[in-house]
Structure formats: structure tokens, C-alpha cells
Design a protein around this motif. Sequence first.
Motif, mmCIF file in Angstrom:
data_model
loop_
_atom_site.group_PDB
_atom_site.id
_atom_site.type_symbol
_atom_site.label_atom_id
_atom_site.label_comp_id
_atom_site.label_asym_id
_atom_site.label_seq_id
_atom_site.Cartn_x
_atom_site.Cartn_y
_atom_site.Cartn_z
ATOM 1 N N PHE B 71 -6.549 -2.611 11.617
ATOM 2 C CA PHE B 71 -6.625 -1.996 10.115
ATOM 3 C C PHE B 71 -5.593 -2.655 9.768
ATOM 4 C CE2 PHE B 71 -4.365 0.691 7.498
ATOM 5 C CZ PHE B 71 -5.340 1.172 6.504
ATOM 6 N N GLU B 72 -5.953 -3.468 8.396
ATOM 7 C CA GLU B 72 -4.970 -4.137 7.711
ATOM 8 C C GLU B 72 -4.357 -3.456 6.776
ATOM 9 O OE1 GLU B 72 -7.401 -7.544 6.472
ATOM 10 O OE2 GLU B 72 -5.769 -8.936 7.393
ATOM 11 N N ASP B 73 -4.995 -2.819 5.853
ATOM 12 C CA ASP B 73 -4.392 -2.005 4.903
ATOM 13 C C ASP B 73 -5.502 -1.148 4.176
ATOM 14 O OD1 ASP B 73 -5.619 -3.678 3.080
ATOM 15 O OD2 ASP B 73 -3.896 -4.167 1.850
ATOM 16 N N CYS B 74 -4.936 -0.112 3.587
ATOM 17 C CA CYS B 74 -5.814 0.676 2.681
ATOM 18 C C CYS B 74 -4.972 0.899 1.455
ATOM 19 C CB CYS B 74 -5.801 2.295 3.301
ATOM 20 S SG CYS B 74 -6.063 3.448 2.365
ATOM 21 N N THR B 89 -10.042 1.243 -1.117
ATOM 22 C CA THR B 89 -10.358 0.041 -0.313
ATOM 23 C C THR B 89 -9.516 -0.109 1.151
ATOM 24 O OG1 THR B 89 -10.422 -0.838 -2.482
ATOM 25 C CG2 THR B 89 -10.687 -2.352 -0.570
ATOM 26 N N TYR B 90 -10.434 -0.395 2.181
ATOM 27 C CA TYR B 90 -10.003 -0.398 3.443
ATOM 28 C C TYR B 90 -10.037 -1.995 3.797
ATOM 29 C CZ TYR B 90 -10.169 4.479 3.518
ATOM 30 O OH TYR B 90 -10.100 5.897 3.119
ATOM 31 N N ARG B 102 -14.456 -5.571 4.280
ATOM 32 C CA ARG B 102 -13.716 -4.716 3.354
ATOM 33 C C ARG B 102 -14.570 -3.343 2.888
ATOM 34 N NH1 ARG B 102 -13.528 -7.606 -1.559
ATOM 35 N NH2 ARG B 102 -11.376 -8.615 -0.727
ATOM 36 N N LEU B 103 -14.068 -2.292 3.210
ATOM 37 C CA LEU B 103 -14.859 -0.909 3.178
ATOM 38 C C LEU B 103 -14.360 -0.193 1.885
ATOM 39 C CD1 LEU B 103 -15.024 0.781 6.525
ATOM 40 C CD2 LEU B 103 -16.675 -0.785 5.761
ATOM 41 N N ILE B 104 -15.276 0.306 1.083
ATOM 42 C CA ILE B 104 -14.873 0.761 -0.274
ATOM 43 C C ILE B 104 -15.506 2.340 -0.370
ATOM 44 C CG2 ILE B 104 -15.494 0.732 -2.616
ATOM 45 C CD1 ILE B 104 -15.071 -2.070 -2.839
#
Lengths: 434, 169
Positions: B71-74, B89-90, B102-104
Motif C-alpha cells: 500500500f503506497e498511499d491514500c 484515491t489509493y 490506482r483505485l478510485i
Amino acid sequence: MAGLNTQISGATLTTFRPAEDLIIPDVKDVVEESVSGRAPEGSDPISDKTMVLNMGPQHPSTHGVLRLVIEIDGETVVSLAPDIGYLHTGIEKTCEAKFYNQVTPLTDRIDYLCPMTNNTAYALAVEKLLALEVPEKAQWLRVLFNELTRIQSHLVWLGTHAMDIGALTVFLYCFREREELLRIFEAVSGQRMMTSYVRIGGVALEPPVGLFKRIRAFLADFPSKIDEYEGLLEKNPIWIGRLKGIGYLTGEQAIALGVTGPPLRASGVDFDLRRDMPYSSYEKFQFNVPVATEGDVWARYKVRMLEMRESVKICLQALDGMPEGRYVAHAPKILVPDREQMKTQMESLIHHFKIVTEGFQVPAGEAMSAVEAPHGQMNYYVVSDGTTKPYRVHMRNADFCTLQALETMCKGQLIADVVAVIGSIDIVLGAIDR
Amino acid sequence: MSDPATNPATPEAVFGKEAVAAALADHAAVKGLEAFIVDAKWDRNELTLTVAPESIVEACKAAQASGYNFFEDCTCVDWFPTEPRFQVTYHLLSHKLKQRIRLIARVHGDTPSIPSITSVWPAANFYEREVFDLFGVRFEGHPRLTRIMMPDNWNGHPLRKDYPVEGYR
């Protein structure tokens, strides 16, 4: 927190409620108990009692304004909660009100130990949005100065880490070497710390004549300096005793907690963005990625020391193979033209005027860039809505996640070892709070 | 710029769920998260997958199972005044595949709320607190959702677009 000073100056002690105003909820119960002086019913008042100790915000070993609320049982850490935000400047909000070029100086300021790396990460994200091709010479210059920045940042880490543990001589030696690097940065960009040297589309200026020779002289000398530090520290039984077997972090824990950079590699995870997801022509360089498996403070120390030696190798390769050509891309409507052109060509003058007063438009979309900063993975997430100002800039700094892992590393250790662990994770609070 | 050798089939830009599924049929994330994808885009060598806010935890678990272990950032983007207003955004990274996705999740603006993914990645802890602090998006199930950057008694959420950049409110 904010109302604290006014409360004290107003001398109304009845409204000053330490338990509610100051304490982080996790340890609130413990504190209420210590404030009231009562132990929970049915417990031994001496042996069951833990104490809450506030370390920071302005403690010499917290490297800025980090406050740690540490619950201790005797000298053993039971829980630890970092309290941050004392340096919060809202820099992400400020970015939304600036032109794309004007954000570059802001990126220097979030992490004052690696400005070049931050510049590079931001420039890469915007170049991705613009689909701008950067000349090879600019990419190599970026690699060169990124690695010099890594050495510079690691020198500050080593000096302060050693100073936390009581070795003051190493601190003075490290700053002696760092001074030469800062002078090199000053020669190339005009600034010692807030360099803004890496710009969108390339770098700001051609390096001055004779600078490469100076960098070579530094690099020739520097490995012997690392030997000197290692000679001072690694034969010292106090240094070994304070570092070995302290602050464990396994590889699984490191990945779950989002730890990157040297702390991740010291836990046995072999991942480096420079080698595995190369950017800015890092794929053309030969270097090793130091990995240790112990996962303690000593391993983190060793990984960084080896990294400095690898950085010297990369810098020498960059100097040897520095390509010829432009140091900045040719995109007259996006990049500020040369000073000389501006004096002679009307179009260049117009472009300069337009870029400075109105900025340049960036196609709508979003882009993420990731670079391997000295502290770990540095990401810039830039969202554009097609105007001349970024719609949203998010900075992912490695220190933010490394700080989350501090509790895992410190639990069960002695309170004196917390200082050693903080030194080993190498955090900069300006980057955490942004 | 991402490396074509490590990223499969890199067309210029593809928008829409079906088009992305056709263009990137062998992509690990497109295969692994098929059940959760609402919308997708391939743009600037980056894969963006939109999922429904209520299925974010399952989507993250599926991503983890497909190899995106890190996991990089949210973070969040405020698209005020459009609705759904917030784009949470993840960014997820795979150490093995050397890829990033990228998950949105689009969240409505009236009472913004989304399940917390701290059960999948403890690393999301500070990031979700930051988004809660600066955008006012609640993360349900978060172990300790309190302000992290601003003082506890601060009014408003500074990174929202209707919050002024300077001056007194």
C-alpha cells in the motif's frame, strides 16, 4: 493544543484540563488514573502502574517537532503514540494556488535534506502529464545530483544518529563533509539547501565550468571518510551494544506498515525503485542494492553506510558518461526560453512573458511519479483539470509511514532505546507534516 | 516514465471498463479485480480502476491476492461542486510485478464516508486520518479516527475546495 498557551496566560486553572486537552485518546485512561492518583480497583498500586511520558515536541533527539506519548512500565515501553502536525504548513493547499512552475520551490521546502529528489519527483509527474520528453543530459544530471543529495542526507542522518547515542565527533566530521556538498549545490544552483535545481523539462542551468572536477575530487576523497566513520563507530563497544538487537522490524511488518527505503531493505526486502522501476535513465547505471536481514537498528545503519558507497559509484559513472546536448527540453510554450534568445527574438520574449504571467496549460488527467529518495519512496500525485494551476498535488513521503512503524519497533524496548530507534529511521518532520 | 518491458501492452490511452478489459486482458489487476470494477482507464501508462465505495475493502483484498502487496498511499481529490464530490484515491504497488495501480472510489459530499482498509493494510492508518482531517471523509471501522495534522478543536477541513487558501474565514 492550540488553546494551551492562552489558558495558561489567562491564569484560569479551573478551565485548564490536561487530561482532555493534551492527551491522545489511546492512553487517556492511564493518564486520568495518574492525574487522579488512584490505581484501578483490585490492583497492586505499585507493580500494576504504568506511567505516561511525553517525549518532545522539542527534544534534541526527536529531529524536529515530534511528540511521542510513551506509556512505560518501569523502563519498558508498553505503547507509543506519535503526535505530529506541529509543522503543518498546508503546502498541498498552497500548491493549488500556484502555477506549475511556482510549485517547484515549494517542493524543496517539505524535506530540507533532499531538495533535489523532491524537485525530480515533482518534475517527473508534471512531465508525465505533459508527455514531455526530457533530454538525456538533463536526466543524467538529475541522477548525479540525486545521488549527491543521498550522500548529503545520509551524512546528516549519521551525524545526528551518532549524536543521539552520544558520539559527538562523528557529527562534526559528517557536517565537515556535508559542507563541501552544500558548496557544490550552491555552485550549481545558487542555493545551499533550497536548490530548485531540477525543473519541469530538465534542469535549471548548465553546471559551471570546473564543477565536475570538484565533484570528482570530493568523490575520490569520500570513501576514505566513510572508512573513518566506520573506524570510529564499529570498533566502539558502546555503539555496538546500543545498536545490535534493538528495534526489530520483520519484512512482513515493514510491508504491512508501508515502510520503504533503507528501513525496508534492512528488514530483508530487496526492493529499490532505482533498480526495479527505473526513472530518469537509472537503468543505465551499474550499482548494488544493499540489503540486510537482521531488521534491527544495526542493520539500518549498515544499509545506509553501504548505500553511500554505492552512491559514489553511481556519481562517478554519471560524470564519466555525461552525454552532450541540451540540459532542458525544447518546448517554447512550456519552458522559459534562454536569456540570450529573449534579448534577440521577439517570440522568445512573448513566450517568456506569457509563461511568467499566465503559466502554461497542462492537459487534464492525473499522474503519479515515484522516486527513491534518501529516506525511502517519494511519490508525487498530481491531478490536472486542464488549467495552468495544479488541481491537486499530493506528496507521499516515506517518513510518514516509517513513523507509523515506530510503535512496532519500540514496543518492549527500554525507554533509552527509543532514542536509538528514532535515529535509525531517519525522519524529517517537515516532510511528515507538509 | 514506466518501462514497457515491465508493463504489459501499453496503448496511448484507453477509457471505459470494456475497452480496458479488452486492451489489457492479461493485466493482473484487471483480471483479479474484475468483479469490483465500475469504470477503468489506461492513461499515461497508468491503470486507474474505479470501484464502488462499499466494496473497497473486498477490492483491496482482491488486489492483495493478485500480487499488489504494498500500500503506497491514500489521498483524496475534491471535485466541488460536482457530485459525487470526493474521489478517494489509493495507490497500490506490486514488488513482484513491478507495477502500480490506482483505485478510485467516488464518495458523495453530504455525509462523506467510506469503509476503512486498515484491516487489509495497517499502513493506511495515518493516511486515512489525514484524509479525514483535511477533507472530512469518514473512514468507517478505523481504529482511531482523530485529527492528525490540525489541532483537535479546528473548524473545517482545509483541503476542501470551498475552504479559502488565505485570509480569515
